[in-house]
Design a protein around this motif. Structure first.
Motif, PDB file in Angstrom:
ATOM      1  N   HIS A  93      58.624  -6.379  30.021  1.00  0.00           N
ATOM      2  CA  HIS A  93      57.459  -7.118  29.546  1.00  0.00           C
ATOM      3  C   HIS A  93      56.574  -6.120  28.792  1.00  0.00           C
ATOM      4  O   HIS A  93      56.071  -5.165  29.377  1.00  0.00           O
ATOM      5  CB  HIS A  93      56.686  -7.717  30.717  1.00  0.00           C
ATOM      6  CG  HIS A  93      57.521  -8.592  31.613  1.00  0.00           C
ATOM      7  ND1 HIS A  93      57.693  -9.940  31.402  1.00  0.00           N
ATOM      8  CD2 HIS A  93      58.239  -8.292  32.721  1.00  0.00           C
ATOM      9  CE1 HIS A  93      58.473 -10.438  32.339  1.00  0.00           C
ATOM     10  NE2 HIS A  93      58.817  -9.460  33.157  1.00  0.00           N
ATOM     11  N   PHE A  94      56.393  -6.352  27.486  1.00  0.00           N
ATOM     12  CA  PHE A  94      55.626  -5.442  26.631  1.00  0.00           C
ATOM     13  C   PHE A  94      54.234  -6.031  26.432  1.00  0.00           C
ATOM     14  O   PHE A  94      54.092  -7.201  26.054  1.00  0.00           O
ATOM     15  CB  PHE A  94      56.340  -5.289  25.284  1.00  0.00           C
ATOM     16  CG  PHE A  94      55.877  -4.134  24.450  1.00  0.00           C
ATOM     17  CD1 PHE A  94      56.625  -2.973  24.364  1.00  0.00           C
ATOM     18  CD2 PHE A  94      54.684  -4.206  23.745  1.00  0.00           C
ATOM     19  CE1 PHE A  94      56.198  -1.909  23.591  1.00  0.00           C
ATOM     20  CE2 PHE A  94      54.238  -3.139  22.976  1.00  0.00           C
ATOM     21  CZ  PHE A  94      55.008  -1.988  22.900  1.00  0.00           C
ATOM     22  N   ARG A  95      53.180  -5.221  26.677  1.00  0.00           N
ATOM     23  CA  ARG A  95      51.819  -5.732  26.578  1.00  0.00           C
ATOM     24  C   ARG A  95      50.919  -4.767  25.808  1.00  0.00           C
ATOM     25  O   ARG A  95      50.998  -3.556  25.982  1.00  0.00           O
ATOM     26  CB  ARG A  95      51.212  -5.940  27.968  1.00  0.00           C
ATOM     27  CG  ARG A  95      51.830  -7.049  28.788  1.00  0.00           C
ATOM     28  CD  ARG A  95      51.094  -7.219  30.110  1.00  0.00           C
ATOM     29  NE  ARG A  95      51.694  -8.284  30.914  1.00  0.00           N
ATOM     30  CZ  ARG A  95      51.274  -8.633  32.133  1.00  0.00           C
ATOM     31  NH1 ARG A  95      50.223  -7.999  32.670  1.00  0.00           N
ATOM     32  NH2 ARG A  95      51.860  -9.602  32.799  1.00  0.00           N
ATOM     33  N   LEU A 340      53.291  -0.697  28.360  1.00  0.00           N
ATOM     34  CA  LEU A 340      51.900  -0.996  28.041  1.00  0.00           C
ATOM     35  C   LEU A 340      51.381  -0.052  26.960  1.00  0.00           C
ATOM     36  O   LEU A 340      51.611   1.158  27.044  1.00  0.00           O
ATOM     37  CB  LEU A 340      51.025  -0.853  29.292  1.00  0.00           C
ATOM     38  CG  LEU A 340      51.527  -1.520  30.584  1.00  0.00           C
ATOM     39  CD1 LEU A 340      50.582  -1.198  31.735  1.00  0.00           C
ATOM     40  CD2 LEU A 340      51.663  -3.025  30.399  1.00  0.00           C
ATOM     41  N   VAL A 341      50.681  -0.579  25.973  1.00  0.00           N
ATOM     42  CA  VAL A 341      50.028   0.209  24.931  1.00  0.00           C
ATOM     43  C   VAL A 341      48.555  -0.188  24.907  1.00  0.00           C
ATOM     44  O   VAL A 341      48.229  -1.358  24.664  1.00  0.00           O
ATOM     45  CB  VAL A 341      50.668  -0.015  23.549  1.00  0.00           C
ATOM     46  CG1 VAL A 341      49.880   0.728  22.471  1.00  0.00           C
ATOM     47  CG2 VAL A 341      52.116   0.460  23.554  1.00  0.00           C
ATOM     48  N   GLN A 342      47.664   0.776  25.135  1.00  0.00           N
ATOM     49  CA  GLN A 342      46.238   0.468  25.192  1.00  0.00           C
ATOM     50  C   GLN A 342      45.619   0.330  23.809  1.00  0.00           C
ATOM     51  O   GLN A 342      44.797  -0.553  23.575  1.00  0.00           O
ATOM     52  CB  GLN A 342      45.497   1.564  25.970  1.00  0.00           C
ATOM     53  CG  GLN A 342      45.943   1.682  27.429  1.00  0.00           C
ATOM     54  CD  GLN A 342      44.986   2.524  28.226  1.00  0.00           C
ATOM     55  OE1 GLN A 342      43.817   2.201  28.365  1.00  0.00           O
ATOM     56  NE2 GLN A 342      45.476   3.644  28.773  1.00  0.00           N
ATOM     57  N   GLN A 402      43.093   3.571  33.761  1.00  0.00           N
ATOM     58  CA  GLN A 402      42.341   2.607  32.956  1.00  0.00           C
ATOM     59  C   GLN A 402      43.284   1.595  32.304  1.00  0.00           C
ATOM     60  O   GLN A 402      42.993   0.386  32.265  1.00  0.00           O
ATOM     61  CB  GLN A 402      41.528   3.342  31.894  1.00  0.00           C
ATOM     62  CG  GLN A 402      40.413   4.212  32.465  1.00  0.00           C
ATOM     63  CD  GLN A 402      39.786   5.124  31.420  1.00  0.00           C
ATOM     64  OE1 GLN A 402      40.144   5.087  30.236  1.00  0.00           O
ATOM     65  NE2 GLN A 402      38.856   5.964  31.841  1.00  0.00           N
ATOM     66  N   GLY A 403      44.415   2.082  31.790  1.00  0.00           N
ATOM     67  CA  GLY A 403      45.379   1.190  31.159  1.00  0.00           C
ATOM     68  C   GLY A 403      45.989   0.214  32.144  1.00  0.00           C
ATOM     69  O   GLY A 403      46.169  -0.972  31.838  1.00  0.00           O
ATOM     70  N   LEU A 404      46.306   0.692  33.346  1.00  0.00           N
ATOM     71  CA  LEU A 404      46.866  -0.193  34.362  1.00  0.00           C
ATOM     72  C   LEU A 404      45.846  -1.244  34.776  1.00  0.00           C
ATOM     73  O   LEU A 404      46.183  -2.418  34.967  1.00  0.00           O
ATOM     74  CB  LEU A 404      47.304   0.631  35.574  1.00  0.00           C
ATOM     75  CG  LEU A 404      48.507   1.548  35.338  1.00  0.00           C
ATOM     76  CD1 LEU A 404      48.646   2.559  36.467  1.00  0.00           C
ATOM     77  CD2 LEU A 404      49.786   0.740  35.194  1.00  0.00           C
ATOM     78  N   GLY A 405      44.591  -0.828  34.892  1.00  0.00           N
ATOM     79  CA  GLY A 405      43.550  -1.777  35.261  1.00  0.00           C
ATOM     80  C   GLY A 405      43.324  -2.837  34.196  1.00  0.00           C
ATOM     81  O   GLY A 405      43.040  -4.001  34.503  1.00  0.00           O
ATOM     82  N   ALA A 406      43.452  -2.450  32.925  1.00  0.00           N
ATOM     83  CA  ALA A 406      43.188  -3.377  31.827  1.00  0.00           C
ATOM     84  C   ALA A 406      44.381  -4.282  31.517  1.00  0.00           C
ATOM     85  O   ALA A 406      44.201  -5.470  31.209  1.00  0.00           O
ATOM     86  CB  ALA A 406      42.799  -2.599  30.573  1.00  0.00           C
ATOM     87  N   LEU A 407      45.597  -3.743  31.573  1.00  0.00           N
ATOM     88  CA  LEU A 407      46.776  -4.476  31.116  1.00  0.00           C
ATOM     89  C   LEU A 407      47.682  -4.966  32.234  1.00  0.00           C
ATOM     90  O   LEU A 407      48.571  -5.790  32.004  1.00  0.00           O
ATOM     91  CB  LEU A 407      47.587  -3.582  30.166  1.00  0.00           C
ATOM     92  CG  LEU A 407      46.869  -3.205  28.864  1.00  0.00           C
ATOM     93  CD1 LEU A 407      47.679  -2.180  28.077  1.00  0.00           C
ATOM     94  CD2 LEU A 407      46.606  -4.441  28.018  1.00  0.00           C
ATOM     95  N   LEU A 408      47.477  -4.478  33.453  1.00  0.00           N
ATOM     96  CA  LEU A 408      48.281  -4.918  34.590  1.00  0.00           C
ATOM     97  C   LEU A 408      47.368  -5.116  35.817  1.00  0.00           C
ATOM     98  O   LEU A 408      47.662  -4.642  36.910  1.00  0.00           O
ATOM     99  CB  LEU A 408      49.363  -3.877  34.893  1.00  0.00           C
ATOM    100  CG  LEU A 408      50.678  -4.362  35.486  1.00  0.00           C
ATOM    101  CD1 LEU A 408      51.378  -5.344  34.547  1.00  0.00           C
ATOM    102  CD2 LEU A 408      51.595  -3.181  35.790  1.00  0.00           C
TER     103      LEU A 408
END
Length: 497
Positions: A93-95, A340-342, A402-408
């Motif tokens: 899953h790409f986000r 994930l790409v922020q 931060q990326g995990l919190g925002a995208l996952l």
């Protein structure tokens, strides 16, 4: 009193999948084999380790080669290895903050889904798909038939001659970057397709699509469609199955035996580990070039020095290992993999680009019932690490959070345990010089094709692993180990016995 020397036909140093593939191949060919490993578990960079009652992957989490007719599948079938593979669909899953893409394991469906990406013209996708199929089908046919890589029998050489018209179609892509191809096909630099391809290339061939040698990049686009799956219980299950198979063939595997030195003596290779001495006619080293040179007591070798320089043009990794209680929205109990790409406008390193793998309910031994283990990784610049040390890694890991919190957020907010790791951690546990990961980046260069023929470092001494052709993945290192073992045991340069 000097310890007695034990003799073998082949000694393999390092039980990563390059070493495991080499040892198993030599054993299948009737050689007397010794496999030495410094850790007390096999797998090297692709292993499963235990901490605080949980089991995590050391690095890689998705693996190819498990489809019918592929190398891992054939080995597992031939030797009855008890290993279960989960084939997910979607595979990944790409986000990003503005769009998402579910990567199907069916290539046709995948290319159809690319039309939904921002700023991606359909005519560009058509041109990309045509070129990608043309290149990938040729390259993966070689990976699916590793006995057709040198050294090879006359029948394999004839097969190559029959396929030569297809090889000629690769010529326009040699020495050309994928970025140049994308520009020619009219793919905008700001498109979602560019982001996806840059991210895929970064985790598979260790550089962006803009820099990547186009043949490797177009080939790696097939990674998720070529027998790629999740090893249930962790990749360590497969590594242990290899060890048990090698032992079942009557060969010796010594874990927790860190090699102290190797030297040439009376036409043989002498290896010292834990106060014991071993002699072998052939020595296959599943090591980085710098680590091999260190064990040879810094015997100068310009070819190894040049190869190490190419390794050092690569990356280290910062890791977050965490344990999570699945969110109520997670109705499926299988493993999950996210990319994930922020920020699409920034380089896909230093926590801006994350690969996240979550274990499934049936991953026995990974976590207590009701919990899952998670491995999260990002690329880091080794030069910056040398200059800034732990502060740099801490900043990267905070950006990862931060990326995990925002995208996952549905997973990240339910975490119960967290542990960090850096290139220095990786160096300490794997013994890899400075903690480099992933082998040699496949940036645009004809030099990548020079390793097609296995060449000994010195008489009877060969290098295997991710710095040796064909490349970085677990499947590629196992193929490299297999063909190098065949070369070491062959009497001719091109043809195996």
């Amino acid at each position: 009193m000097e310890a007695p020397t034990e003799r073998y036909d082949v000694i393999v140093v390092g039980a990563g999948f390059g070493g495991l593939g080499a040892a198993l191949t030599a054993a299948e060919r009737g050689a007397r084999v010794l496999l030495l490993e410094s850790l007390n578990y096999p797998g090297g960079c692709a292993s499963t380790f235990q901490r605080s009652g949980y089991a995590f992957e050391a690095g890689a989490t998705l693996f190819s080669g498990f489809g019918p007719g592929q190398l891992f599948h054939d080995w597992m079938e031939r030797h009855g290895m008890s290993v279960s593979i989960d084939f997910m669909d979607p595979v990944v899953h790409f986000r990003t903050p503005s769009w998402s893409l579910d990567v199907s394991r069916n290539r046709t469906d995948f290319f159809r889904s690319l039309a939904s990406l921002p700023d991606t013209p359909m005519e560009s996708i058509v041109q990309l798909e045509r070129a990608q199929r043309q290149v990938a089908d040729v390259l993966w046919e070689l990976l699916d038939n590793p006995d057709e890589l040198p050294p090879m029998k006359p029948s394999a050489l004839l097969a190559h001659l029959r396929r030569s018209p297809r090889y000629l179609m690769l010529l326009p892509y040699l020495g050309r970057s994928l970025g140049a191809c994308l520009q020619a096909w009219g793919v905008p630099e700001t498109s979602g397709l560019r982001t996806y391809l840059n991210a895929l290339c970064q985790i598979t061939i260790q550089c962006s699509a803009e820099e990547a040698e186009s043949t490797f990049a177009l080939g790696t686009m097939d990674y998720y469609f070529r027998g790629t799956g999740h090893v249930r219980g962790g990749i360590g299950r497969l590594a242990w199955a290899f060890v048990e198979t090698i032992q079942g063939l009557g060969q010796d595997v010594l874990l927790a035996h860190r090699v102290k030195c190797i030297r040439r003596e009376e036409g043989e290779w002498v290896v010292e580990a834990r106060g014991r001495r071993f002699r072998g006619a052939k020595l296959l080293a599943n090591l980085l070039p710098a680590d091999l040179e260190r064990l040879r007591n810094d015997v100068p070798d310009t070819r190894m020095e040049a190869l190490q320089q190419r390794v050092e043009a690569g990356w280290g990794a910062a890791m977050l290992y965490w344990v999570v209680e699945p969110p109520p929205s997670s109705s499926e109990g299988g493993p999950r993999h996210y990319e994930l790409v922020q920020d699409e406008a920034l380089p896909l390193t230093d926590g801006n680009h994350l690969f996240v793998s979550i274990s499934g309910e049936e991953d026995e031994g990974r976590a207590p019932e009701g919990l899952r283990t998670v491995t999260t990784s990002t690329h880091v610049h080794m030069a910056r690490l040398q200059e800034e040390g732990g502060r740099y890694v801490a900043e990267v890991q905070e950006r990862m959070r931060q990326g995990l919190g925002a995208l996952l957020p549905d997973w990240w907010q339910r975490r119960r345990f967290e542990m960090t790791a850096s290139p220095r951690t990786f160096q300490r546990f794997t013994g890899r010089s400075q903690g480099f990961v992933g082998g040699i980046p496949r940036r645009r260069s004809l030099q990548h094709y020079s390793g097609v023929f296995p060449r000994p470092v010195e008489d009877g001494l060969y290098l295997v692993g991710d710095s040796v052709f064909p490349g970085q993945s677990t499947l590629a290192t196992a193929i490299g180990g297999r063909r190098t073992a065949r070369a070491a045991l062959s009497k001719a340069w091109l043809f195996s016995r």
